[in-house]
Design a protein around this motif. Structure first.
Motif, short mmCIF file in Angstrom:
data_model
loop_
_atom_site.label_atom_id
_atom_site.label_comp_id
_atom_site.label_asym_id
_atom_site.label_seq_id
_atom_site.Cartn_x
_atom_site.Cartn_y
_atom_site.Cartn_z
N GLN A 61 35.75 29.52 35.60
CA GLN A 61 35.85 30.78 34.84
C GLN A 61 35.54 30.53 33.36
OE1 GLN A 61 36.56 34.07 35.90
NE2 GLN A 61 36.16 33.17 37.88
N LYS A 64 31.94 30.29 33.02
CA LYS A 64 31.39 31.65 33.06
C LYS A 64 31.51 32.33 31.70
CE LYS A 64 33.87 35.13 33.71
NZ LYS A 64 35.02 35.87 34.20
N LEU A 68 28.60 33.77 29.38
CA LEU A 68 28.55 35.16 28.89
C LEU A 68 28.42 35.17 27.37
CD1 LEU A 68 31.23 36.95 31.11
CD2 LEU A 68 28.78 37.32 31.15
N GLU A 274 34.15 43.58 30.33
CA GLU A 274 33.77 42.82 31.54
C GLU A 274 34.07 43.66 32.78
OE1 GLU A 274 35.19 38.77 31.69
OE2 GLU A 274 34.61 38.64 33.79
N LYS A 275 33.07 44.42 33.20
CA LYS A 275 33.26 45.34 34.33
C LYS A 275 33.53 44.61 35.66
CE LYS A 275 32.37 49.25 32.16
NZ LYS A 275 33.56 49.60 31.43
N PRO A 276 32.85 43.48 35.95
CA PRO A 276 33.08 42.88 37.27
C PRO A 276 34.47 42.26 37.46
CG PRO A 276 30.97 42.19 36.39
CD PRO A 276 31.72 42.82 35.27
N ILE A 277 35.35 42.38 36.48
CA ILE A 277 36.71 41.85 36.70
C ILE A 277 37.33 42.50 37.93
CG2 ILE A 277 39.08 41.88 35.80
CD1 ILE A 277 38.10 41.18 33.10
N ARG A 279 35.97 43.49 40.59
CA ARG A 279 35.44 42.87 41.81
C ARG A 279 35.95 41.44 41.96
NH1 ARG A 279 34.40 40.42 45.50
NH2 ARG A 279 32.46 40.12 46.64
N LEU A 280 36.08 40.74 40.82
CA LEU A 280 36.60 39.37 40.86
C LEU A 280 38.02 39.36 41.44
CD1 LEU A 280 35.73 37.47 37.56
CD2 LEU A 280 35.12 36.82 39.87
N LEU A 281 38.75 40.43 41.17
CA LEU A 281 40.12 40.50 41.67
C LEU A 281 40.18 40.69 43.18
CD1 LEU A 281 41.77 42.55 38.79
CD2 LEU A 281 42.05 40.13 39.28
N LEU A 282 39.03 40.96 43.80
CA LEU A 282 38.99 41.02 45.27
C LEU A 282 38.57 39.68 45.86
CD1 LEU A 282 37.56 44.57 46.00
CD2 LEU A 282 39.89 43.77 46.13
N THR A 283 38.71 38.64 45.05
CA THR A 283 38.51 37.27 45.52
C THR A 283 39.86 36.58 45.29
OG1 THR A 283 37.91 36.34 43.39
CG2 THR A 283 36.13 37.36 44.64
N VAL A 285 40.82 34.66 43.18
CA VAL A 285 41.16 34.35 41.79
C VAL A 285 42.30 35.26 41.31
CG1 VAL A 285 39.55 35.90 40.58
CG2 VAL A 285 40.10 33.71 39.58
N GLU A 438 40.14 49.27 39.85
CA GLU A 438 39.72 49.80 41.15
C GLU A 438 38.23 49.65 41.29
OE1 GLU A 438 41.14 53.80 41.32
OE2 GLU A 438 43.09 53.20 42.10
N VAL A 439 37.79 49.26 42.49
CA VAL A 439 36.34 49.22 42.72
C VAL A 439 35.96 50.31 43.70
CG1 VAL A 439 35.82 46.83 42.20
CG2 VAL A 439 36.77 47.39 44.42
#
Lengths: 439, 330
Positions: A61, A64, A68, A274-277, A279-283, A285, A438-439
């Motif tokens: 991370q 990453k 960024l 950081e929008k993909p956070i 989505r990252l939370l659905l892994t 991590v 929320e995604v």
């Protein structure tokens, strides 16, 4: 008489035996309890491997975050290159060397003259004894540049002309010798010099006064005059010879503003943009790992930034009365408090605009209440409370203490910076943990 | 693979999912269909551990684990993949596809080499051009971003993949491409897929479809079975009629064997009726006798789109008649 019936004393062995047998299992459980904490190596190994994965995840991370940051090179430039550049600029512009100091342009008007009727029946004026020696002193002073000299008895519009020059910016000072200038000096009384300064720019006032003082010093020395009073000053915490006074006094303010401001501006968008956070939370991590990786990345950037600042400061002639380590830690702590405040703003902002507006508000309040422009003691009590909570009002005295007075870093200011940073880190973790994604 | 029993979701007083139950086997593609507010996303959010247990009741198992326990979340999230509707939420636009892959694979503890190999394999299946692999995602086309998003959802070879509106925002011509890619991935990797969508064409690749309305599961079956459950096994007569209006439709509806008439255009209707083959000539005769001008006529099997429309319509009619009964009782 009633007789007391005596109960025969018999021992109930069976009951006793039962009781003993009941105790027995207790021993068993105790035994079990003792035997329980057997080292569960498998579990330990699993835990260690989990830790390894977590550390690896955090490391990835962090990588990453750096990637960024690298994509936004301007931002990185802002953080790393600009601050030392500013220090270099300060070093080049703020020097005390006389040759490098621009002299103050001035006009001198003398009203100190004798007026008489000459043999041709004309009115004539003759400058008194001490006017021309003062004109010479002004010419001698490297801090003043005499643009024009007026004999006011002959040129009645001298003051008006000088004022116009002051308005137009041609000169910064008007010096005026009163009618009794020579008489007063000859009688051993203080000779007055009127001085009109351009006060529209505050930074010229002190410089102008110093220049006038310089000309008076030359005048007094050259004419063997005994001043009526002697100002005897003792200076503490002076910068040693060879170091620039101006640079060293202004760098303190610049350093604290820059380190705090840039750490703040760099970090205010780290979460909110950081929008993909989500989505990252659905892994697998964890939120704490994401935030920790951000802190690690920006702390490393801060260390680099502080190192470059210190190097550029030293190369431009920064004099440190205290230790270099203390200065480094102090700068790091000021920057870290800005970083934690930035992450805190980012963690609770819903949009980038909101974060930017909050940054502006926080930074302006922090600067205005830092005590650099208005002494904190002169503020109303409620503002004093806010000022003492904000990190910048502790950063400036901390740096001044180390750089100018040789104080140790350990003290109330450092502790407060540490406390406020820790509090902000904790709050940002709590807010980030509760933040809805929320995604 | 996914087992949902009596799922109820409540947010305060708002009951958003009512008693939903279904079972999904390994390798199946499930389409969750419904108009907005039907509860599709909420169900998926429960399955993907996004909704706290205090908001829902029922027995839910995802890859053999219950999202009820917080300790299971990490394992469940390792076993599932998610492709959000917006690529912006799934991809770092400033980074290149390979780095994006690295960011996500690192969260699963995958090593770099394996991640790269898997990514290359997926990129090839999804026809992501090799020259874009090292370019910033922001420079990729919309379709490429969508496919990259799908690849990232599958990068750790999950047992279940959830896709939120995978065909939304894609050109009509590309929609079928996306669907065929999904089918291809499903066949190659045997991944169970959940597709949340408004796009009824997606039913083409679904093994089973779930129709939801107001948080209730109306149907859960194969689309063929659902269509066959219509009168005359889904045979539909399509008429184009001159000067068609509501009065005329109401008149045609009076024909005894007609079960439903759907207006499908300005001058077109589709008719569902009992004993289709036997009654169709009689219906034409009825219309001609009553001076209704038929410009064209064709017969076909109903599509899933039509089934969905009929099923929702039916539900709405039942709801309104229930309301009427309640009003009369009052």
């Amino acid at each position: 008489m009633a007789k007391l019936k005596k109960k025969p004393l018999t021992l109930n062995f069976k009951k006793f035996k039962d009781k003993i047998s009941k105790i027995k299992p207790n021993f068993e459980t105790l035994k079990n309890k003792i035997s329980k904490p057997k080292p569960n190596f498998k579990k330990y190994i699993k835990n260690i491997s989990n830790l390894k994965i977590n550390a690896l995840r955090i490391l990835k991370q962090v990588i990453k975050e750096f990637r960024l940051l690298w994509t936004d090179k301007f931002n990185l430039l802002l953080a790393i290159v600009i601050p030392p550049l500013i220090i270099v600029m300060l070093g080049l512009t703020m020097t005390d060397a006389p040759s490098e100091t621009q002299s103050i342009p001035c006009m001198l008007i003398s009203y100190d003259s004798n007026t008489f009727i000459n043999p041709n029946n004309f009115t004539e004026s003759k400058l008194d004894n001490y006017t021309m020696p003062y004109v010479e002193a002004v010419n001698k002073s490297s801090m003043l540049e005499l643009v024009r000299f007026y004999n006011a008895t002959e040129e009645i519009y001298a003051m008006e002309a000088a004022r116009n020059a002051l308005i137009s910016g041609e000169i910064k000072v008007i010096l005026s010798l009163p009618v009794d200038f020579t008489e007063l000096l000859e009688w051993g009384l203080p000779g007055l010099i009127d001085c009109v300064l351009d006060a529209s720019n505050i930074q010229y006032i002190q410089q102008s006064l110093n220049s006038v003082y310089d000309s008076i010093k030359i005048f007094v020395n050259d004419n063997n005059l005994t001043p009526q009073f002697q100002l005897q000053g003792f200076e503490e915490f002076t910068i040693p010879e060879g170091y620039s006074n101006n640079f060293n006094s202004s760098i303190v303010m610049a350093l604290s503003f820059m380190v705090f401001g840039i750490a703040l501006v760099l970090s205010i968008l780290v979460i909110v943009q950081e929008k993909p956070i989500a989505r990252l939370l659905l892994t697998p991590v964890k939120r704490s790992e994401i935030l920790l990786s951000k802190y690690i990345t920006y702390t490393l950037v801060l260390v680099l930034q502080v190192s470059l600042l210190v190097i550029s400061g030293l190369s431009m002639g920064l004099y440190i009365a205290g230790t270099l380590t203390d200065l480094f830690i102090a700068l790091f702590m000021i920057g870290f408090s800005g970083l934690t405040m930035g992450v805190f703003i980012s963690s609770q902002s819903k949009t980038k605009t909101q974060a930017n507006q909050l940054f502006l508000a926080v930074f302006l309040v922090a600067v205005l209440l830092s005590g650099i422009f208005i002494p904190i003691e002169n503020m109303p009590l409620y503002l004093q409370v806010i000022a003492y909570i904000l990190p910048l009002s502790h950063g400036d005295p901390l740096l001044r203490g180390i750089i100018q007075k040789g104080q140790s870093i350990l003290g109330l200011h450092f502790i407060w910076l540490l406390v406020i940073s820790i509090v902000l880190v904790i709050i940002s973790f709590v807010i980030f943990k509760r933040r809805k994604y929320e995604v | 693979m996914v087992d949902v029993n009596n799922l109820n979701v409540k947010f305060g007083e708002k009951h958003v999912v009512h008693d939903v139950s279904f079972t999904v086997d390994k390798g199946e593609i499930i389409g969750l269909f419904g108009i907005s507010g039907a509860g599709k996303t909420t169900i998926v959010r429960v399955l993907t551990c996004q909704i706290e247990k205090k908001h829902w009741t029922g027995n839910v198992m995802v890859t053999g684990l219950s999202p009820e326990k917080k300790s299971n979340h990490s394992k469940i999230l390792s076993n599932i993949g998610y492709v959000p509707q917006l690529e912006l939420l799934n991809l770092y636009f400033e980074l290149d596809p390979m780095v994006n892959v690295e960011v996500f694979t690192s969260t699963y503890g995958m090593n770099k080499k394996r991640a790269k190999e898997t990514a290359e394999e997926l990129f090839k299946i999804l026809d992501i051009p090799r020259d874009t692999w090292k370019k910033r995602v922001e420079k990729m086309s919309g379709g490429e971003k969508k496919r990259l998003s799908m690849a990232i959802g599958l990068i750790h070879n999950p047992d279940v993949l959830f896709l939120d509106e995978p065909t939304t925002g894609v050109d009509a011509s590309k929609r079928y491409d996306i669907l065929s890619y999904l089918k291809k991935l499903n066949q190659k990797l045997n991944t169970t897929m959940f597709i949340i969508t408004h796009d009824l064409e997606s039913a083409l690749i679904c093994d089973k479809v779930a129709i939801l309305k107001d948080g209730r599961l109306l149907e859960f079956d194969t689309s063929q079975n659902l269509i066959s459950s219509l009168p005359s096994e889904g045979l539909i007569a399509r008429f184009t009629i001159e000067d068609l209006n509501e009065k005329l439709i109401a008149f045609i509806k009076k024909f005894p064997s007609i079960r439903r008439i759907i207006r499908v255009g300005n001058e077109a209707i589709e008719v569902l009726m009992e004993n289709f083959e036997e009654n169709l000539p009689k219906l034409i005769e009825y219309m001609v006798d009553n001076n209704i001008t038929i410009t064209s006529m064709s017969k076909d099997i109903a599509t899933f789109r039509r089934y969905f429309q009929i099923r929702i319509q039916k539900e709405e009619e039942e709801e309104s008649s229930l309301k009427e009964v309640k009003v009369i009782r009052k």
